[in-house]
Design a protein around this motif. Structure first.
Motif, PDB file in Angstrom:
ATOM      1  N   TRP A 234      50.312  34.644  43.401  1.00 15.96           N
ATOM      2  CA  TRP A 234      50.780  33.299  43.110  1.00 15.96           C
ATOM      3  C   TRP A 234      52.283  33.300  42.859  1.00 15.96           C
ATOM      4  CZ3 TRP A 234      46.008  35.021  41.534  1.00 15.96           C
ATOM      5  CH2 TRP A 234      44.906  34.207  41.827  1.00 15.96           C
ATOM      6  N   ALA A 235      52.962  32.260  43.323  1.00 19.83           N
ATOM      7  CA  ALA A 235      54.396  32.134  43.107  1.00 19.83           C
ATOM      8  C   ALA A 235      54.689  31.811  41.636  1.00 19.83           C
ATOM      9  CB  ALA A 235      54.963  31.030  44.006  1.00 19.83           C
ATOM     10  N   ASP A 236      55.831  32.273  41.160  1.00 22.85           N
ATOM     11  CA  ASP A 236      56.344  31.924  39.825  1.00 22.85           C
ATOM     12  C   ASP A 236      55.373  32.296  38.715  1.00 22.85           C
ATOM     13  OD1 ASP A 236      58.632  30.763  41.045  1.00 22.85           O
ATOM     14  OD2 ASP A 236      57.500  28.926  41.403  1.00 22.85           O
ATOM     15  N   THR A 237      54.765  33.469  38.817  1.00 23.92           N
ATOM     16  CA  THR A 237      53.803  33.901  37.791  1.00 23.92           C
ATOM     17  C   THR A 237      54.154  35.286  37.241  1.00 23.92           C
ATOM     18  OG1 THR A 237      52.349  34.777  39.527  1.00 23.92           O
ATOM     19  CG2 THR A 237      51.895  32.545  38.745  1.00 23.92           C
ATOM     20  N   LEU A 238      55.402  35.699  37.349  1.00 26.27           N
ATOM     21  CA  LEU A 238      55.790  37.039  36.920  1.00 26.27           C
ATOM     22  C   LEU A 238      55.622  37.248  35.418  1.00 26.27           C
ATOM     23  CD1 LEU A 238      59.052  37.604  39.028  1.00 26.27           C
ATOM     24  CD2 LEU A 238      56.723  38.370  39.529  1.00 26.27           C
ATOM     25  N   ASP A 239      55.601  36.154  34.661  1.00 27.47           N
ATOM     26  CA  ASP A 239      55.539  36.283  33.195  1.00 27.47           C
ATOM     27  C   ASP A 239      54.114  36.323  32.662  1.00 27.47           C
ATOM     28  OD1 ASP A 239      54.952  33.679  33.884  1.00 27.47           O
ATOM     29  OD2 ASP A 239      55.978  32.786  32.167  1.00 27.47           O
ATOM     30  N   ILE A 240      53.111  36.339  33.522  1.00 24.54           N
ATOM     31  CA  ILE A 240      51.730  36.316  33.046  1.00 24.54           C
ATOM     32  C   ILE A 240      51.289  37.681  32.535  1.00 24.54           C
ATOM     33  CG2 ILE A 240      49.319  36.067  33.805  1.00 24.54           C
ATOM     34  CD1 ILE A 240      50.083  33.675  35.382  1.00 24.54           C
ATOM     35  N   MET A 241      51.661  38.755  33.218  1.00 28.34           N
ATOM     36  CA  MET A 241      51.175  40.086  32.857  1.00 28.34           C
ATOM     37  C   MET A 241      52.143  41.136  33.385  1.00 28.34           C
ATOM     38  SD  MET A 241      47.600  41.906  34.060  1.00 28.34           S
ATOM     39  CE  MET A 241      46.564  40.635  33.344  1.00 28.34           C
ATOM     40  N   GLY A 242      52.344  42.195  32.606  1.00 29.84           N
ATOM     41  CA  GLY A 242      53.187  43.281  33.080  1.00 29.84           C
ATOM     42  C   GLY A 242      53.758  44.098  31.938  1.00 29.84           C
ATOM     43  N   TRP A 243      54.849  44.797  32.244  1.00 40.28           N
ATOM     44  CA  TRP A 243      55.567  45.617  31.271  1.00 40.28           C
ATOM     45  C   TRP A 243      57.002  45.126  31.152  1.00 40.28           C
ATOM     46  CZ3 TRP A 243      52.211  48.035  28.654  1.00 40.28           C
ATOM     47  CH2 TRP A 243      51.209  48.840  29.207  1.00 40.28           C
ATOM     48  N   GLN A 244      57.589  45.328  29.979  1.00 36.82           N
ATOM     49  CA  GLN A 244      59.030  45.231  29.839  1.00 36.82           C
ATOM     50  C   GLN A 244      59.514  46.510  29.151  1.00 36.82           C
ATOM     51  OE1 GLN A 244      59.541  41.599  27.669  1.00 36.82           O
ATOM     52  NE2 GLN A 244      59.108  42.513  25.668  1.00 36.82           N
ATOM     53  N   VAL A 253      53.422  42.755  28.373  1.00 40.34           N
ATOM     54  CA  VAL A 253      53.559  41.319  28.617  1.00 40.34           C
ATOM     55  C   VAL A 253      52.171  40.808  28.959  1.00 40.34           C
ATOM     56  CG1 VAL A 253      54.564  39.531  30.078  1.00 40.34           C
ATOM     57  CG2 VAL A 253      55.922  41.543  29.457  1.00 40.34           C
ATOM     58  N   LEU A 254      51.633  39.923  28.126  1.00 39.58           N
ATOM     59  CA  LEU A 254      50.248  39.482  28.293  1.00 39.58           C
ATOM     60  C   LEU A 254      50.157  38.031  27.867  1.00 39.58           C
ATOM     61  CD1 LEU A 254      47.473  40.721  29.097  1.00 39.58           C
ATOM     62  CD2 LEU A 254      47.060  41.090  26.658  1.00 39.58           C
ATOM     63  N   GLY A 351      45.785  41.128  38.356  1.00 38.54           N
ATOM     64  CA  GLY A 351      46.798  42.007  37.796  1.00 38.54           C
ATOM     65  C   GLY A 351      48.187  41.428  37.926  1.00 38.54           C
ATOM     66  N   PRO A 352      49.206  42.198  37.483  1.00 40.57           N
ATOM     67  CA  PRO A 352      50.580  41.710  37.506  1.00 40.57           C
ATOM     68  C   PRO A 352      50.989  41.271  38.899  1.00 40.57           C
ATOM     69  CG  PRO A 352      50.425  43.815  36.360  1.00 40.57           C
ATOM     70  CD  PRO A 352      49.096  43.577  36.997  1.00 40.57           C
ATOM     71  N   GLY A 353      51.798  40.220  38.895  1.00 43.89           N
ATOM     72  CA  GLY A 353      52.289  39.714  40.172  1.00 43.89           C
ATOM     73  C   GLY A 353      52.539  38.201  40.169  1.00 43.89           C
ATOM     74  N   PHE A 354      51.628  37.366  39.706  1.00 46.90           N
ATOM     75  CA  PHE A 354      50.252  37.583  39.275  1.00 46.90           C
ATOM     76  C   PHE A 354      49.376  37.601  40.519  1.00 46.90           C
ATOM     77  CE2 PHE A 354      46.313  36.063  37.042  1.00 46.90           C
ATOM     78  CZ  PHE A 354      46.157  37.145  36.220  1.00 46.90           C
ATOM     79  N   THR A 355      48.505  38.601  40.644  1.00 42.31           N
ATOM     80  CA  THR A 355      47.816  38.888  41.890  1.00 42.31           C
ATOM     81  C   THR A 355      46.319  39.030  41.707  1.00 42.31           C
ATOM     82  OG1 THR A 355      49.764  40.003  42.810  1.00 42.31           O
ATOM     83  CG2 THR A 355      47.644  40.582  43.777  1.00 42.31           C
ATOM     84  N   ALA A 356      45.571  38.470  42.649  1.00 46.86           N
ATOM     85  CA  ALA A 356      44.129  38.742  42.760  1.00 46.86           C
ATOM     86  C   ALA A 356      43.926  39.699  43.924  1.00 46.86           C
ATOM     87  CB  ALA A 356      43.351  37.454  43.012  1.00 46.86           C
ATOM     88  N   SER A 357      43.027  40.646  43.741  1.00 47.95           N
ATOM     89  CA  SER A 357      42.762  41.658  44.765  1.00 47.95           C
ATOM     90  C   SER A 357      41.264  41.801  44.969  1.00 47.95           C
ATOM     91  CB  SER A 357      43.358  42.997  44.333  1.00 47.95           C
ATOM     92  OG  SER A 357      43.129  43.996  45.297  1.00 47.95           O
TER      93      SER A 357
END
Length: 365
Positions: A234-244, A253-254, A351-357
């Motif tokens: 999905w576009a513009d979803t980088l802040d949903i999940m990940g690391w900083q 980041v959750l 998962g991060p991206g925000f991505t469905a796989s």
């Protein structure tokens, strides 16, 4: 071995049409077990001072659907401040041991030796290893010196499914190559005690450590065939999940909106990913999902209009191990296959991206 310069179009086309099968699946966890009651007590000791309302937040531990998790180190290790150097040293030690344990089990189940492996795909996002884990394992496991190494970082919770799809593609174009897919995550090493937020409370209530490995090969039968794979970001979803990156290491980041996002978006994404395979949601006999958390499992059931309790194996993995990030979906697949996979299953993860796989599995009835 993979041959990217395949000179015969007929041979290349034939290799692309070979069925790709999973021949084995093994899991591994560290020896140190944390029960959820103790986890809540330790979290209150370490993080409680940052929240005036921690007593209210403590309910997160009871509502997470988790009883036990496995950790890279005894719980007392986490009560002291740890530098990124210390965390990395533990990652290199424990992640490597889990990589080897899961790999050796998977190779034994498949009935092959380490020197028969042509390609190793390693997925891990909770530590940094250069040389990567499969290179560090070569001397202990006996991989060939010409084995192809494919280390993958940054897939997070989607890594077990995305990595399996990648491994299947490499097996398909590899003209009979044997691919070992391994995913290892040590989520507990991301614990932070400074500049904490509510995401840190959730992560200390949710995440555990573990590993899984599969042997994948084209052209002969395993316990299930990988019929397809797909992803949607999905576009513009980088802040949903990940690391900083922080001075002590990786900080989580959750976003608390993940269950609501899944409830709203997951069905449409699944329809998009299945359509090129001429499949619909109703065609799928069993969804095998990454249990990101109790609320996420509930949201996926609702989004896909599944009967309540359809994802109980996911809940059981969550109860016994917590969310181990990438390996977790493979723990679920292992439980489902031991019961007997139906003709058509779809593995799925967010998962991060925000991505469905997704990875589509076809098995004998």
């Amino acid at each position: 071995m993979i041959n990217p310069n395949c000179r015969s179009s007929d041979r290349c086309e034939a290799s692309l049409t070979l069925p790709v099968s999973i021949h084995s699946l093994a899991t591994a966890t560290p020896l140190h077990v944390l029960d959820q009651t103790t986890g809540a007590q330790v979290a209150e000791q370490l993080l409680g001072g940052a929240f005036e309302d921690f007593a209210r937040l403590r309910a997160i531990y009871g509502n997470a659907g988790i009883e036990y998790r496995q950790l890279a180190r005894p719980v007392d290790w986490y009560t002291e401040p740890r530098s990124i150097v210390e965390r990395t040293a533990v990652y290199l030690e424990v992640a490597l041991d889990l990589f080897i344990e899961a790999s050796e089990k998977a190779l034994a189940e498949a009935g092959i030796a380490a020197d028969e492996v042509d390609v190793i795909v390693t997925v891990s996002s909770t530590g940094i290893a250069t040389p990567s884990l499969e290179a560090r394992a070569m001397g202990r496991m006996g991989f060939r010196s010409d084995v192809s190494r494919v280390p993958v970082f940054g897939l997070g919770c989607a890594g077990g499914v995305s990595g399996l799809g990648l491994a299947a593609k490499l097996a398909r174009v590899g003209q009979g190559a044997t691919v070992l897919f391994v995913t290892v995550e040590l989520c507990s090493l991301a614990l932070r005690t400074e500049n904490v937020g509510k995401a840190d409370i959730v992560s200390t209530a949710l995440f555990g450590d573990g590993a899984a490995a599969c042997v994948i090969r084209a052209g002969d039968e395993g316990f299930t065939q990988i019929a397809g794979s797909a992803e949607k970001t999905w576009a513009d979803t980088l802040d949903i999940m990940g690391w900083q990156m922080e001075p002590a290491g990786l900080g989580v980041v959750l976003n608390r909106a993940i269950p609501a996002f899944a409830r709203k978006e997951f069905r449409g994404a699944m329809e998009e990913m299945l359509a090129p395979q001429n499949l619909r949601i109703d065609d799928v006999d069993r969804f095998v999902c990454h249990p990101g958390g109790a609320k996420v499992v509930d949201a996926i059931e609702a989004a896909l209009t599944l009967p309540q309790g359809s994802l109980n194996e996911e809940r059981e993995v969550l109860r016994r191990h917590g969310n181990m990030s990438a390996p977790t979906a493979l723990f679920v697949l292992d439980r489902v296959r031991k019961e007997g996979l139906p003709p058509l299953s779809v593995m799925a993860a967010l998962g991060p991206g925000f991505t469905a796989s997704t990875v589509t599995l076809r098995s004998a009835a």
